[in-house]
Motif scaffolding. Sequence first.
Motif, PDB file in Angstrom:
ATOM      1  N   GLY A 192     -28.463  32.407 -12.046  1.00  0.00           N
ATOM      2  CA  GLY A 192     -26.455  32.194 -11.772  1.00  0.00           C
ATOM      3  C   GLY A 192     -26.238  31.434 -11.332  1.00  0.00           C
ATOM      4  N   VAL A 193     -25.218  31.286 -11.451  1.00  0.00           N
ATOM      5  CA  VAL A 193     -23.814  30.490 -10.661  1.00  0.00           C
ATOM      6  C   VAL A 193     -23.143  29.841 -10.581  1.00  0.00           C
ATOM      7  N   ILE A 194     -22.257  29.914  -9.653  1.00  0.00           N
ATOM      8  CA  ILE A 194     -20.998  30.162  -9.010  1.00  0.00           C
ATOM      9  C   ILE A 194     -20.558  28.884  -8.688  1.00  0.00           C
ATOM     10  N   ASN A 195     -19.515  28.135  -8.374  1.00  0.00           N
ATOM     11  CA  ASN A 195     -18.349  27.363  -8.177  1.00  0.00           C
ATOM     12  C   ASN A 195     -18.747  27.493  -6.705  1.00  0.00           C
ATOM     13  N   THR A 196     -18.471  26.613  -5.327  1.00  0.00           N
ATOM     14  CA  THR A 196     -18.156  27.286  -4.378  1.00  0.00           C
ATOM     15  C   THR A 196     -17.108  25.959  -4.017  1.00  0.00           C
ATOM     16  N   CYS A 197     -16.783  25.909  -2.777  1.00  0.00           N
ATOM     17  CA  CYS A 197     -15.797  24.771  -2.002  1.00  0.00           C
ATOM     18  C   CYS A 197     -17.521  23.919  -1.659  1.00  0.00           C
ATOM     19  N   ARG A 198     -18.075  24.352  -1.743  1.00  0.00           N
ATOM     20  CA  ARG A 198     -19.738  23.643  -1.456  1.00  0.00           C
ATOM     21  C   ARG A 198     -20.064  22.645  -2.612  1.00  0.00           C
ATOM     22  N   GLY A 199     -19.315  23.787  -3.544  1.00  0.00           N
ATOM     23  CA  GLY A 199     -19.978  23.191  -4.973  1.00  0.00           C
ATOM     24  C   GLY A 199     -21.345  24.070  -5.719  1.00  0.00           C
TER      25      GLY A 199
ATOM     26  N   GLY B 204     -23.126  16.776 -19.094  1.00  0.00           N
ATOM     27  CA  GLY B 204     -23.245  16.065 -17.937  1.00  0.00           C
ATOM     28  C   GLY B 204     -23.688  17.363 -16.859  1.00  0.00           C
ATOM     29  N   HIS B 205     -23.278  18.161 -15.663  1.00  0.00           N
ATOM     30  CA  HIS B 205     -23.751  18.783 -14.740  1.00  0.00           C
ATOM     31  C   HIS B 205     -23.110  20.278 -15.279  1.00  0.00           C
ATOM     32  N   THR B 206     -22.999  21.034 -16.331  1.00  0.00           N
ATOM     33  CA  THR B 206     -22.916  21.993 -17.119  1.00  0.00           C
ATOM     34  C   THR B 206     -21.531  23.057 -16.395  1.00  0.00           C
TER      35      THR B 206
ATOM     36  N   CYS C 196     -20.949  33.736 -12.173  1.00  0.00           N
ATOM     37  CA  CYS C 196     -19.443  33.614 -12.980  1.00  0.00           C
ATOM     38  C   CYS C 196     -18.944  32.590 -13.271  1.00  0.00           C
ATOM     39  N   THR C 197     -20.550  31.412 -13.339  1.00  0.00           N
ATOM     40  CA  THR C 197     -20.060  29.764 -13.429  1.00  0.00           C
ATOM     41  C   THR C 197     -20.431  29.456 -14.929  1.00  0.00           C
ATOM     42  N   LYS C 198     -22.050  30.007 -14.439  1.00  0.00           N
ATOM     43  CA  LYS C 198     -23.056  29.699 -15.468  1.00  0.00           C
ATOM     44  C   LYS C 198     -24.268  30.623 -15.225  1.00  0.00           C
ATOM     45  N   ILE C 199     -24.666  31.094 -16.567  1.00  0.00           N
ATOM     46  CA  ILE C 199     -26.537  31.328 -16.211  1.00  0.00           C
ATOM     47  C   ILE C 199     -27.825  31.496 -17.180  1.00  0.00           C
ATOM     48  N   GLY C 200     -28.314  30.768 -16.906  1.00  0.00           N
ATOM     49  CA  GLY C 200     -29.774  31.120 -18.048  1.00  0.00           C
ATOM     50  C   GLY C 200     -31.427  30.791 -17.286  1.00  0.00           C
ATOM     51  N   ALA C 201     -31.700  31.299 -18.377  1.00  0.00           N
ATOM     52  CA  ALA C 201     -33.214  31.650 -18.621  1.00  0.00           C
ATOM     53  C   ALA C 201     -34.314  31.126 -17.135  1.00  0.00           C
ATOM     54  N   GLY C 202     -34.853  32.026 -17.194  1.00  0.00           N
ATOM     55  CA  GLY C 202     -35.395  31.430 -15.675  1.00  0.00           C
ATOM     56  C   GLY C 202     -37.551  31.695 -15.817  1.00  0.00           C
ATOM     57  N   THR C 203     -38.003  32.862 -15.399  1.00  0.00           N
ATOM     58  CA  THR C 203     -38.961  32.741 -16.118  1.00  0.00           C
ATOM     59  C   THR C 203     -39.516  33.489 -17.809  1.00  0.00           C
ATOM     60  N   VAL C 204     -40.732  33.308 -18.372  1.00  0.00           N
ATOM     61  CA  VAL C 204     -40.775  33.566 -19.234  1.00  0.00           C
ATOM     62  C   VAL C 204     -41.327  35.103 -19.234  1.00  0.00           C
ATOM     63  N   PRO C 205     -40.766  35.899 -19.714  1.00  0.00           N
ATOM     64  CA  PRO C 205     -40.604  37.138 -20.051  1.00  0.00           C
ATOM     65  C   PRO C 205     -41.011  37.844 -19.776  1.00  0.00           C
ATOM     66  N   PHE C 206     -42.265  39.543 -19.045  1.00  0.00           N
ATOM     67  CA  PHE C 206     -42.926  39.651 -19.707  1.00  0.00           C
ATOM     68  C   PHE C 206     -42.804  41.264 -20.067  1.00  0.00           C
ATOM     69  N   ARG C 207     -43.870  41.729 -20.443  1.00  0.00           N
ATOM     70  CA  ARG C 207     -44.058  43.608 -21.341  1.00  0.00           C
ATOM     71  C   ARG C 207     -43.729  43.868 -19.894  1.00  0.00           C
TER      72      ARG C 207
END
Length: 324
Positions: free
Chosen positions: A232-239, A173-175, A210-221
């Motif tokens: 990064g994601v926080i779950n607020t009163c608005r979602g 679902g919406h993890t 504090c809720t979830k994180i996820g890799a975004g861009t391809v890393p560069f050296r």
Amino acid sequence: MEINNISFFPWEERPKGCNDVMWRYSKNPIIGRYDIPNSNSIFNSAVVPFKAGYAGVFRSDNKAVQMNLYVGFSKNGTDWEINPEPIKMKPGNTNMLDSEYKYDPRVTFIEDRYWLTWCNGYHGPTIGIAYTFDFVDFYQCENAFLPFNRNGVLFPEKINNKYAMLSRPSDNGHTPFGDVFISFSPDMKYWGEHRCVMKVAPFEKSAWQCTKIGAGTVPFRTEQGWLMFYHGVINTCRGYRYSMGAAILDLENPEKVLYRTQPYLLAPNEIYELTGDVPNVVFPCAAIVKNNKVTVYYGAADTVVALAFGYLNEIIEFVMNNSL
């Protein structure tokens, strides 16, 4: 992705009076939700230098909200022509091309070809893999992992002679949770050696992630390590609220985080980030670098594509001096 042979680099100087480490393009969004016929939205898309300009793989949901991937080309990185027909995969290292949906692509060049990863629908979300030499023919490979997984991001070179990929194990679902892991493969078909890289931050230390994180861009050296922008994601009163930070990973052992931003670099603020199909989203999917300039492509409110800019040395200094 570092580039040196492109004559035009998408860039805009920091606005007067702006003290932020990263700033937005004044003409955002660069791609609107209806820029493909029958599209409902175009967002969370990946861009790489290609020939004398740029190629991109774009997520577009149509008006039936079917999620698929489309190819686009640009001479300057801001003005795009996107093929209105979705990518049709050919067999790569597998004949199993089943896919209920495709979304949130990332693209990187490794050795002799461009590799595409995306969230692939196969009995739930997992990580699909394909390669192309020309952005015309795409060859699908075996899914990297069992369901459920999202945010598959390849490193742009082998590490200890193995391909490496970041991902976020999830649910169907919406993890409401999520940490970043790394996995390795000798052949881009069989994946293992799964290790945890980054976990969500404690609420009291860095609530935006504090809720979830996820890799975004391809890393560069960089000299300091692999620089990667992540969400990064926080779950607020608005979602849920998605913001962008950055991390520096060890060059030889990228499961080791050297630095990671405590404050965010970019958070939903403009109207195109605050309103849309999914409000309050800044979702980085691609970064290109030339000399000391960094341009990040990000999805805004799950609806459109936008740009942000920064100077590499300032970003690195910010990450190192404001580390969690």
